[in-house]
Enzyme design. Sequence first.
Site, mmCIF file in Angstrom:
data_model
loop_
_atom_site.group_PDB
_atom_site.id
_atom_site.type_symbol
_atom_site.label_atom_id
_atom_site.label_comp_id
_atom_site.label_asym_id
_atom_site.label_seq_id
_atom_site.Cartn_x
_atom_site.Cartn_y
_atom_site.Cartn_z
ATOM 1 N N MET A 26 -11.691 12.654 -0.111
ATOM 2 C CA MET A 26 -12.481 11.745 -0.941
ATOM 3 C C MET A 26 -13.929 12.217 -0.966
ATOM 4 O O MET A 26 -14.525 12.469 0.077
ATOM 5 C CB MET A 26 -12.411 10.311 -0.400
ATOM 6 C CG MET A 26 -11.050 9.645 -0.531
ATOM 7 S SD MET A 26 -10.479 9.498 -2.256
ATOM 8 C CE MET A 26 -11.780 8.490 -2.991
ATOM 9 N N MET B 56 -4.776 -0.047 -4.973
ATOM 10 C CA MET B 56 -5.717 -0.634 -4.011
ATOM 11 C C MET B 56 -5.301 -2.061 -3.672
ATOM 12 O O MET B 56 -4.889 -2.811 -4.554
ATOM 13 C CB MET B 56 -7.123 -0.654 -4.608
ATOM 14 C CG MET B 56 -7.597 0.696 -5.059
ATOM 15 S SD MET B 56 -9.319 0.660 -5.571
ATOM 16 C CE MET B 56 -9.190 1.341 -7.207
ATOM 17 N N GLY C 26 -12.524 3.134 -3.591
ATOM 18 C CA GLY C 26 -12.503 1.734 -4.000
ATOM 19 C C GLY C 26 -12.987 1.479 -5.409
ATOM 20 O O GLY C 26 -12.546 0.534 -6.051
ATOM 21 N N PHE C 27 -13.893 2.320 -5.903
ATOM 22 C CA PHE C 27 -14.452 2.093 -7.240
ATOM 23 C C PHE C 27 -14.651 3.413 -7.964
ATOM 24 O O PHE C 27 -15.024 4.411 -7.350
ATOM 25 C CB PHE C 27 -15.796 1.364 -7.159
ATOM 26 C CG PHE C 27 -15.682 -0.027 -6.614
ATOM 27 C CD1 PHE C 27 -15.392 -1.095 -7.458
ATOM 28 C CD2 PHE C 27 -15.820 -0.270 -5.262
ATOM 29 C CE1 PHE C 27 -15.251 -2.373 -6.952
ATOM 30 C CE2 PHE C 27 -15.682 -1.552 -4.741
ATOM 31 C CZ PHE C 27 -15.398 -2.614 -5.591
ATOM 32 N N GLY C 28 -14.426 3.413 -9.271
ATOM 33 C CA GLY C 28 -14.690 4.593 -10.085
ATOM 34 C C GLY C 28 -16.166 4.690 -10.428
ATOM 35 O O GLY C 28 -16.941 3.754 -10.222
ATOM 36 N N SER D 46 -7.686 10.176 -13.683
ATOM 37 C CA SER D 46 -7.434 8.914 -12.985
ATOM 38 C C SER D 46 -7.313 7.787 -13.997
ATOM 39 O O SER D 46 -8.244 7.542 -14.770
ATOM 40 C CB SER D 46 -8.592 8.615 -12.033
ATOM 41 O OG SER D 46 -8.510 7.276 -11.592
ATOM 42 N N MET E 220 -4.580 3.541 -1.597
ATOM 43 C CA MET E 220 -5.701 3.020 -0.811
ATOM 44 C C MET E 220 -5.297 1.644 -0.306
ATOM 45 O O MET E 220 -5.827 0.612 -0.721
ATOM 46 C CB MET E 220 -6.960 2.970 -1.678
ATOM 47 C CG MET E 220 -7.471 4.342 -2.032
ATOM 48 S SD MET E 220 -8.863 4.299 -3.180
ATOM 49 C CE MET E 220 -7.989 4.487 -4.722
ATOM 50 N N HIS F 219 -2.170 7.671 -5.366
ATOM 51 C CA HIS F 219 -3.144 7.641 -4.269
ATOM 52 C C HIS F 219 -3.180 6.219 -3.729
ATOM 53 O O HIS F 219 -3.660 5.302 -4.408
ATOM 54 C CB HIS F 219 -4.516 8.092 -4.801
ATOM 55 C CG HIS F 219 -5.617 7.989 -3.805
ATOM 56 N ND1 HIS F 219 -6.941 7.952 -4.170
ATOM 57 C CD2 HIS F 219 -5.605 7.911 -2.443
ATOM 58 C CE1 HIS F 219 -7.688 7.857 -3.087
ATOM 59 N NE2 HIS F 219 -6.898 7.822 -2.034
ATOM 60 N N HIS G 271 -3.255 10.830 -11.978
ATOM 61 C CA HIS G 271 -3.626 10.233 -10.699
ATOM 62 C C HIS G 271 -3.628 8.710 -10.859
ATOM 63 O O HIS G 271 -4.376 8.170 -11.682
ATOM 64 C CB HIS G 271 -5.034 10.726 -10.323
ATOM 65 C CG HIS G 271 -5.458 10.400 -8.931
ATOM 66 N ND1 HIS G 271 -5.066 11.128 -7.838
ATOM 67 C CD2 HIS G 271 -6.263 9.415 -8.457
ATOM 68 C CE1 HIS G 271 -5.615 10.618 -6.742
ATOM 69 N NE2 HIS G 271 -6.347 9.578 -7.094
ATOM 70 N N ASP H 267 -4.284 5.287 -8.902
ATOM 71 C CA ASP H 267 -4.837 4.646 -7.706
ATOM 72 C C ASP H 267 -4.180 3.294 -7.492
ATOM 73 O O ASP H 267 -3.986 2.526 -8.437
ATOM 74 C CB ASP H 267 -6.345 4.420 -7.882
ATOM 75 C CG ASP H 267 -7.130 5.716 -7.854
ATOM 76 O OD1 ASP H 267 -6.948 6.476 -6.896
ATOM 77 O OD2 ASP H 267 -7.911 5.971 -8.787
ATOM 78 N N GLY I 32 -12.105 10.960 -13.584
ATOM 79 C CA GLY I 32 -11.971 9.644 -14.203
ATOM 80 C C GLY I 32 -12.876 9.510 -15.400
ATOM 81 O O GLY I 32 -12.497 9.807 -16.539
ATOM 82 N N SER I 33 -14.109 9.117 -15.147
ATOM 83 C CA SER I 33 -15.084 8.898 -16.214
ATOM 84 C C SER I 33 -15.271 10.138 -17.071
ATOM 85 O O SER I 33 -15.420 10.049 -18.292
ATOM 86 C CB SER I 33 -16.440 8.493 -15.626
ATOM 87 O OG SER I 33 -16.293 7.478 -14.670
ATOM 88 N N ASP J 267 -11.500 13.845 -5.078
ATOM 89 C CA ASP J 267 -11.474 12.633 -5.893
ATOM 90 C C ASP J 267 -12.791 11.905 -5.712
ATOM 91 O O ASP J 267 -13.122 11.484 -4.601
ATOM 92 C CB ASP J 267 -10.299 11.754 -5.434
ATOM 93 C CG ASP J 267 -10.179 10.450 -6.207
ATOM 94 O OD1 ASP J 267 -10.955 10.229 -7.157
ATOM 95 O OD2 ASP J 267 -9.297 9.645 -5.859
ATOM 96 N N GLY J 268 -13.538 11.772 -6.823
ATOM 97 C CA GLY J 268 -14.779 11.007 -6.788
ATOM 98 C C GLY J 268 -15.956 11.799 -7.297
ATOM 99 O O GLY J 268 -16.306 12.836 -6.736
ATOM 100 N N GLY J 269 -16.525 11.348 -8.405
ATOM 101 C CA GLY J 269 -17.730 11.989 -8.928
ATOM 102 C C GLY J 269 -17.506 13.368 -9.499
ATOM 103 O O GLY J 269 -18.431 14.186 -9.557
#
Length: 221
Positions: free
Chosen positions: A136, A36, A141-143, A9, A67, A65, A32, A34, A196-197, A174-176
């Site tokens: 999700m 928003m 909304g936030f990484g 991401s 949002m 993606h 990816h 994002d 992402g991170s 997507d997420g964590g």
Amino acid sequence: MTSPAIHPSILNADQAHLADELKRVASADGLHVDIMDNHFVPNLFGGPSLVEAVLANTSLAVDAHLMIDNADRWAPVYAEAGCAIVTPHLEASTAPIRLARELRRLGAGVGMALRPATPLEAVEHVLGELDLLLLMTVEPGFGGQPFIEAMLSKIERARAMVGARGLELRIQVDGGVTTRTIERAAEAGADVFVAGSAVYRADDAAASLSRLRALAAAHSH
């Protein structure tokens, strides 16, 4: 199932050095991006101009993606821009089947995203129109948020739903996504992972991508 794919991401990338940041993840399976609008989610990021800048600086398939509200109006813009996959949110579309067919007509792969609390039944009758279902695993909304454990059973149920229909449909999470959570998400049935991170905060992004891909492959069905 197809072999697992890792899509970094760019939300977690250094936006001021975008071309260099894209080079760091050149060994990924896709990118990816994002978008928003500060309405559908409480954050503002990206738009068509960002997508154009990304497309100009990578040969990877770009997975957008969205949002954003009013997906029926805006998602086709991203297909026209050249994204390989366009993934609006089901909750933001009033005519998701019509939208899916419009995206396909414009030459894009079709995704559809669900927030954590949106039940799978809401997308059940749209599955046959899709190439990718994005579940999700954090609130969008936030990484940098932690993976919501309760989503593992949703991934399992989605994979069973897809299998029962004999569809060639990829399930993206997507997420964590980390070296710890990717194993469990792969076991549950996901095969495309947005990281992402875990990639962009690593000293060696390419090594992180390889490790995530190997972990997912070892735990996929």
